[in-house]
Scaffold this active site. Structure first.
Site, short mmCIF file in Angstrom:
data_model
loop_
_atom_site.label_atom_id
_atom_site.label_comp_id
_atom_site.label_asym_id
_atom_site.label_seq_id
_atom_site.Cartn_x
_atom_site.Cartn_y
_atom_site.Cartn_z
N GLU A 150 -16.91 3.32 -5.66
CA GLU A 150 -16.20 2.10 -6.09
C GLU A 150 -17.16 0.92 -6.06
O GLU A 150 -17.21 0.19 -5.08
CB GLU A 150 -15.00 1.82 -5.18
CG GLU A 150 -13.88 2.84 -5.28
CD GLU A 150 -12.59 2.39 -4.58
OE1 GLU A 150 -12.54 1.24 -4.08
OE2 GLU A 150 -11.65 3.18 -4.56
N HIS B 274 -7.92 -3.00 2.33
CA HIS B 274 -7.33 -4.22 1.78
C HIS B 274 -6.33 -4.84 2.76
O HIS B 274 -6.09 -6.03 2.72
CB HIS B 274 -6.68 -3.93 0.43
CG HIS B 274 -7.70 -3.74 -0.66
ND1 HIS B 274 -8.30 -4.80 -1.30
CD2 HIS B 274 -8.24 -2.62 -1.20
CE1 HIS B 274 -9.16 -4.35 -2.20
NE2 HIS B 274 -9.16 -3.02 -2.16
N ALA C 161 -5.58 4.99 -0.36
CA ALA C 161 -5.44 5.10 1.08
C ALA C 161 -3.97 5.24 1.46
O ALA C 161 -3.09 4.74 0.76
CB ALA C 161 -6.02 3.87 1.75
N ASP D 160 -11.79 -6.54 -4.30
CA ASP D 160 -12.28 -5.89 -5.51
C ASP D 160 -12.71 -6.99 -6.47
O ASP D 160 -11.97 -7.96 -6.65
CB ASP D 160 -11.17 -5.05 -6.16
CG ASP D 160 -10.71 -3.91 -5.26
OD1 ASP D 160 -11.52 -3.42 -4.45
OD2 ASP D 160 -9.53 -3.51 -5.37
N GLN E 193 0.84 -1.20 0.00
CA GLN E 193 0.00 0.00 0.00
C GLN E 193 0.88 1.25 0.00
O GLN E 193 0.55 2.25 -0.65
CB GLN E 193 -0.94 0.00 1.22
CG GLN E 193 -1.94 1.15 1.23
CD GLN E 193 -2.94 1.07 0.08
OE1 GLN E 193 -3.29 -0.04 -0.36
NE2 GLN E 193 -3.39 2.20 -0.41
N SER F 49 -5.68 1.31 4.53
CA SER F 49 -6.43 0.66 3.45
C SER F 49 -7.22 -0.52 3.99
O SER F 49 -6.72 -1.32 4.78
CB SER F 49 -5.47 0.13 2.38
OG SER F 49 -6.18 -0.71 1.48
N TRP G 268 -16.96 -1.82 -7.24
CA TRP G 268 -16.26 -3.12 -7.28
C TRP G 268 -15.68 -3.52 -5.93
O TRP G 268 -15.22 -4.63 -5.77
CB TRP G 268 -15.11 -3.03 -8.30
CG TRP G 268 -14.10 -1.97 -7.93
CD1 TRP G 268 -13.06 -2.10 -7.05
CD2 TRP G 268 -14.04 -0.62 -8.42
NE1 TRP G 268 -12.36 -0.91 -6.95
CE2 TRP G 268 -12.95 0.01 -7.79
CE3 TRP G 268 -14.82 0.11 -9.33
CZ2 TRP G 268 -12.60 1.35 -8.04
CZ3 TRP G 268 -14.47 1.43 -9.57
CH2 TRP G 268 -13.38 2.03 -8.94
N HIS G 269 -15.66 -2.61 -4.96
CA HIS G 269 -14.96 -2.87 -3.69
C HIS G 269 -15.94 -3.43 -2.65
O HIS G 269 -16.76 -2.71 -2.10
CB HIS G 269 -14.31 -1.58 -3.20
CG HIS G 269 -13.55 -1.72 -1.90
ND1 HIS G 269 -12.17 -1.64 -1.83
CD2 HIS G 269 -13.97 -1.92 -0.63
CE1 HIS G 269 -11.79 -1.78 -0.56
NE2 HIS G 269 -12.87 -1.95 0.18
ZN ZN Z 1 -10.68 -2.02 -3.23
#
Ligand code: ZN
Length: 262
Positions: free
Chosen positions: A227, A170, A163, A177, A142, A168, A229-230
């Site tokens: 987003e 993630h 981020a 995603d 990240q 983040s 897709w997230h």
């Molecule tokens: Zn994402």
């Protein structure tokens, strides 16, 4: 005993020295010998209830969460994971992946991975071939992404679209995603939200514990662009509550989000 008294005397002298270096502030502050920076952080902490934070990290100015292994861990542009955090139970979800075998992006925490497998399985029977694009991301990865965005697009743009390292989702191992097979035009693109697959996950993902973490129209609350897709795993009960109320995670917790008054 004499030694102890001596030690106490030395300590008193030392505390006295500290007091004389503090020229401003109340007696209370003098007693604590607080620096101005510490005083400011202390004031923020006192004004805010404790929502699973261990306080403010003076290096970043962000709250550090202390429930990082919870399915409800809550990070955003104000809240970061503890330094060096790696999720304890990362596994590769048994679904179709976009990244090559062995890639860290295939990883999710076990409970989230099981939820993703169920969601993708049900979606497949309903005619949507979902693909997992990017899940777990380490602090170091990240940091590289963020620094590269700052270098190429400037600080403000980087802060809107990516981020800071440690902040983040993630890195929690609870975010993935996703996209749909065979249509690279919509890959990590807002147009994914208009596809049948994008509409499908928007309406169905909560049943398997996921929310669309950065919805359209909530940018000032989440601090992130839309987003579609997230996906973020929070468990079925909380995801369902958030879905029916059309909330974000910020609104679910009801405090401390970038668009709120501080
Ligand atoms: Zn994402």
């Amino acid at each position: 005993m004499k030694k102890l008294v001596g030690l106490l005397f030395i300590l008193l002298v030392l505390v006295g020295c500290t007091e004389t270096t503090v020229r401003e502030g109340t007696m209370h502050e003098k007693k604590l010998g607080m620096s101005l920076l510490e005083k400011k952080l202390f004031a923020i902490e006192e004004a805010e209830p404790d929502y699973f934070t261990a306080g403010v990290n003076p290096d970043t100015g962000l709250y550090t969460v202390d429930n990082e292994t919870s399915m409800l861990v809550y990070v955003n542009k104000y809240r970061e994971l503890p330094e060096g955090y790696t999720p304890p139970d990362l596994i590769e979800a048994n679904v179709r992946h976009y990244s090559p075998a062995g890639d860290n992006r295939r990883l999710l925490r076990e409970e989230a991975a099981r939820g993703l497998e169920t969601l993708f399985g049900v979606a497949k029977t309903d005619g949507h071939a979902l693909v997992a694009v990017s899940g777990y991301r380490s602090y170091e990865r990240q940091r590289a992404i963020y620094e590269s965005n700052v270098a190429s697009k400037g600080q403000a743009h980087a802060d809107q679209f990516s981020a800071k390292p440690g902040a983040s989702e993630h890195q929690t191992g609870l975010a993935m995603d996703v996209t749909v097979q065979g249509n690279d035009d919509v890959l990590l693109n807002q147009s994914f939200g208009n596809t049948e697959a994008g509409q499908y996950i928007k309406e169905q993902a909560h049943k398997y514990g996921f929310i669309i973490r950065y919805p359209e129209g909530k940018e000032t609350i989440t601090g992130y662009s839309y987003e579609p897709w997230h996906l973020r795993y929070v468990g079925e009960d909380v995801a369902t509550e958030i879905y029916h109320n059309e909330w974000t995670l910020e609104e679910y917790f009801g405090f401390d989000y970038p668009g709120s008054e501080r």
